[in-house]
Design a protein around this motif. Structure first.
Motif, PDB file in Angstrom:
ATOM      1  N   HIS A 252       6.112   2.799  -0.869  1.00 30.98           N
ATOM      2  CA  HIS A 252       6.011   4.203  -1.290  1.00 30.98           C
ATOM      3  C   HIS A 252       7.315   4.639  -1.943  1.00 30.98           C
TER       4      HIS A 252
ATOM      5  N   CYS B 206       0.829  -1.203   0.000  1.00 30.27           N
ATOM      6  CA  CYS B 206       0.000   0.000   0.000  1.00 30.27           C
ATOM      7  C   CYS B 206       0.868   1.259   0.000  1.00 30.27           C
ATOM      8  N   GLU B 207       0.439   2.268  -0.738  1.00 24.66           N
ATOM      9  CA  GLU B 207       1.130   3.557  -0.703  1.00 24.66           C
ATOM     10  C   GLU B 207       1.108   4.118   0.716  1.00 24.66           C
ATOM     11  N   ASP B 208      -0.041   3.982   1.381  1.00 27.71           N
ATOM     12  CA  ASP B 208      -0.206   4.398   2.776  1.00 27.71           C
ATOM     13  C   ASP B 208      -1.119   3.369   3.441  1.00 27.71           C
ATOM     14  N   THR B 209      -0.564   2.565   4.332  1.00 31.68           N
ATOM     15  CA  THR B 209      -1.338   1.475   4.934  1.00 31.68           C
ATOM     16  C   THR B 209      -2.522   1.989   5.746  1.00 31.68           C
ATOM     17  N   ARG B 210      -2.380   3.161   6.361  1.00 34.61           N
ATOM     18  CA  ARG B 210      -3.491   3.722   7.142  1.00 34.61           C
ATOM     19  C   ARG B 210      -4.640   4.121   6.236  1.00 34.61           C
ATOM     20  N   HIS B 211      -4.304   4.758   5.116  1.00 30.34           N
ATOM     21  CA  HIS B 211      -5.338   5.167   4.162  1.00 30.34           C
ATOM     22  C   HIS B 211      -6.061   3.940   3.601  1.00 30.34           C
TER      23      HIS B 211
ATOM     24  N   SER C 249      -2.629   1.861  -4.605  1.00 25.82           N
ATOM     25  CA  SER C 249      -2.221   3.216  -4.236  1.00 25.82           C
ATOM     26  C   SER C 249      -3.343   3.829  -3.405  1.00 25.82           C
ATOM     27  N   ASP C 250      -3.176   5.070  -3.009  1.00 27.25           N
ATOM     28  CA  ASP C 250      -4.205   5.700  -2.173  1.00 27.25           C
ATOM     29  C   ASP C 250      -5.529   5.818  -2.904  1.00 27.25           C
TER      30      ASP C 250
ATOM     31  N   ASP D  53       1.726   7.615  -9.183  1.00 24.61           N
ATOM     32  CA  ASP D  53       1.803   6.965  -7.879  1.00 24.61           C
ATOM     33  C   ASP D  53       2.978   5.972  -7.904  1.00 24.61           C
TER      34      ASP D  53
ATOM     35  N   SER E 135       3.809  -1.233   3.651  1.00 26.85           N
ATOM     36  CA  SER E 135       3.952   0.029   2.930  1.00 26.85           C
ATOM     37  C   SER E 135       4.878  -0.130   1.722  1.00 26.85           C
TER      38      SER E 135
END
Length: 282
Positions: free
Chosen positions: A59, A36-41, A84-85, A93, A57
């Motif tokens: 990125h 994931c580009e941002d695991t939280r997102h 990606s996000d 991305d 992650s």
């Protein structure tokens, strides 16, 4: 569902969760790992669709190193996905280095079709869509931005850029200054979301609309500019880049054939190019 070892490129919604495809959900649930580009997102998206797959992650700052680790997972028989996000991975991305290295290592890369802001915006813009050039984000600094636009000024294709809220005014000002105040363009904002808008007109008109409405300076934007259209004039109106191309072609081909090819590339009259070539001694 068990998936064969491969890197799966999975697009995700750019705003409307209803655009998440059933296949995308199934793949994300079936792989053993998701980059994931941002695991939280991505975590919020996964929670909505009940996806509990392990995430890691991937990125701009760790992509090359992470790629080697992911290749090891593929070698162990695991299936890995990349998101990606928002939208399709690799399109402005992270993911290029990962995909390249995975392919070099001999593993399959499986792309899923899905959301992409550039294509979504272009389809509703009313601008020519038979030939276009996606240019990503314009440079942040004024000189770099102007240089980039100058290099594209006589490009006959529809030009597509992404832009963020804090630079939208500066980018529109640069477009007006370099491509011209009268260049037709469209700005698409907040695609697929509640406040989706399309602003169209000349570059100067779109800039004026954005300056007059603070709401148009918020969200994610796609800027689309009509390609260069050469004036219907004699050889004095032939763009410099067209003449450069004509000279290169004429070095290998008869002038008449070179003029016909250059005319097709730059949407010019071949007779005007042929005459310009004769005058230039090509």
């Amino acid at each position: 569902m068990s998936l064969p070892p491969a890197l799966y490129i999975v697009p995700t919604p750019i705003g409307n969760l209803g655009d998440m495809s059933p296949r995308a959900v199934e793949v994300l649930k079936s792989v053993t790992l998701v980059g994931c580009e941002d695991t939280r997102h991505s975590g919020r998206l996964f929670s909505h669709f009940g996806i509990s797959t392990k995430t890691v992650s991937v990125h701009d700052h760790n992509e090359r190193a992470r790629a080697q680790w992911i290749i090891e997972k593929l070698a162990e028989g695991e299936a890995v996905a990349l998101v990606s996000d928002a939208g399709t991975p690799l399109i402005s991305d992270p993911g290029y280095h990962l995909v390249s290295l995975v392919r070099e290592a001999g593993f399959n890369v499986v792309p899923l079709p899905g959301p992409c802001a550039a294509i979504t915006a272009l389809s509703a813009s009313g601008l020519p869509s038979d030939r276009f050039s996606f240019e990503g984000f314009l440079p942040a600094k004024e000189k770099g931005r102007s240089d980039k636009l100058e290099a594209l000024r006589e490009d006959p294709r529809t030009l597509i850029f992404y832009e963020s809220p804090h630079r939208i005014i500066q980018s529109l000002e640069s477009i007006v200054a370099v491509l011209g105040a009268d260049r037709p363009m469209v700005m698409a904002r907040e695609l697929s979301k509640t406040f989706e808008t399309f602003l169209s007109g000349t570059a100067a008109e779109v800039l004026a609309k954005v300056l007059a409405d603070d709401n148009q300076q918020k969200g994610e934007m796609v800027l689309m500019c009509h390609g260069f259209v050469a004036p219907e004039q004699d050889d004095e109106g032939v763009p410099a880049k067209a003449m450069e191309t004509l000279a290169l072609l004429a070095a290998e081909l008869p002038l008449k054939k070179a003029a016909a090819i250059a005319a097709q590339i730059y949407n010019l009259k071949k007779n005007a190019l042929y005459k310009a070539g004769l005058d230039a001694g090509l």
